[in-house]
Design a protein around this motif. Structure first.
Motif, short mmCIF file in Angstrom:
data_model
loop_
_atom_site.label_atom_id
_atom_site.label_comp_id
_atom_site.label_asym_id
_atom_site.label_seq_id
_atom_site.Cartn_x
_atom_site.Cartn_y
_atom_site.Cartn_z
N THR A 137 0.83 -1.21 0.00
CA THR A 137 0.00 0.00 0.00
C THR A 137 0.86 1.26 0.00
N THR A 138 0.22 2.35 -0.32
CA THR A 138 0.88 3.66 -0.28
C THR A 138 1.34 3.98 1.13
N GLU A 139 0.51 3.60 2.13
CA GLU A 139 0.86 3.86 3.53
C GLU A 139 2.16 3.16 3.90
N LYS A 140 2.30 1.91 3.44
CA LYS A 140 3.53 1.17 3.76
C LYS A 140 4.74 1.87 3.13
N LYS A 141 4.60 2.33 1.92
CA LYS A 141 5.71 3.02 1.27
C LYS A 141 6.11 4.27 2.06
N LYS A 142 5.13 5.00 2.56
CA LYS A 142 5.41 6.21 3.33
C LYS A 142 6.15 5.87 4.63
N ILE A 143 5.73 4.80 5.30
CA ILE A 143 6.40 4.38 6.53
C ILE A 143 7.80 3.88 6.21
N LYS A 144 7.92 3.15 5.10
CA LYS A 144 9.24 2.64 4.70
C LYS A 144 10.19 3.78 4.36
#
Length: 187
Positions: free
Chosen positions: A75-82
């Motif tokens: 997800t986009t959220e995971k990319k942001k956290i990563k």
């Protein structure tokens, strides 16, 4: 409340235990930041501010979905956290790929159990103090609060484990106790 019971809760507990798991695995700037934020109880606030989220609740939900979802989560959220914590997320994804994503949560639960049940609860009970655990929380009598906080500090320091505990001592969860090892993000 009628029985003068107090709950003491470890802030960001799953992320404190993840930091504990990773402290001998990673030596990267983003991990040191992650560990420091987790141990200081500021991880959700940091993520909220960096990602311009509307609330701490939204930040916490995002972090938990990341931790307890499959490594295939893209997800986009995971990319942001990563982007915030690349080495941490890479390590978690590798663990999940090698062991299955369900074993990751079991690993964190085992660390929580070792800390809270095997060590902290045992020490408190050996002192003859009433205590019930509830996941990452202790429920004690109000008059035992200071004694129990000292025992929490003792076990935390023994383990080299940091964290911030909040309690409902004043009925509003605003009393914070910093205990144990709080790493500097500068080595």
């Amino acid at each position: 409340r009628q029985n003068n019971l107090v709950q003491i809760d470890l802030s960001n507990s799953q992320f404190c235990f993840l930091s504990e798991l990773l402290k001998d695995e990673l030596d990267t700037p983003d991990f040191m930041m992650f560990q420091s934020l987790s141990y200081q109880g500021n991880l959700y606030l940091y993520v909220q501010k960096k990602l311009k989220l509307n609330s701490l609740k939204e930040s916490k939900k995002m972090m938990f979905s990341l931790l307890f979802s499959s490594q295939k989560n893209t997800t986009t959220e995971k990319k942001k956290i990563k982007d915030l914590f690349p080495s941490v997320i890479d390590w978690v994804d590798r663990f999940k790929k090698q062991n299955g994503y369900k074993k990751f949560s079991v690993k964190l639960q085992n660390l929580e159990s070792i800390f809270f049940i095997d060590n902290l609860l045992r020490l408190i009970k050996n002192k003859g103090i009433f205590c019930i655990t509830k996941h990452d929380s202790l429920i004690i009598r109000q008059e035992d609060y200071n004694t129990v906080i000292e025992l929490v500090k003792e076990i935390s320091n023994q383990f080299g484990f940091g964290g911030v505990y909040k309690s409902d001592f004043n009925c509003d969860y605003n009393k914070l106790e910093r205990v144990g090892y709080v790493p500097s993000i500068l080595r």
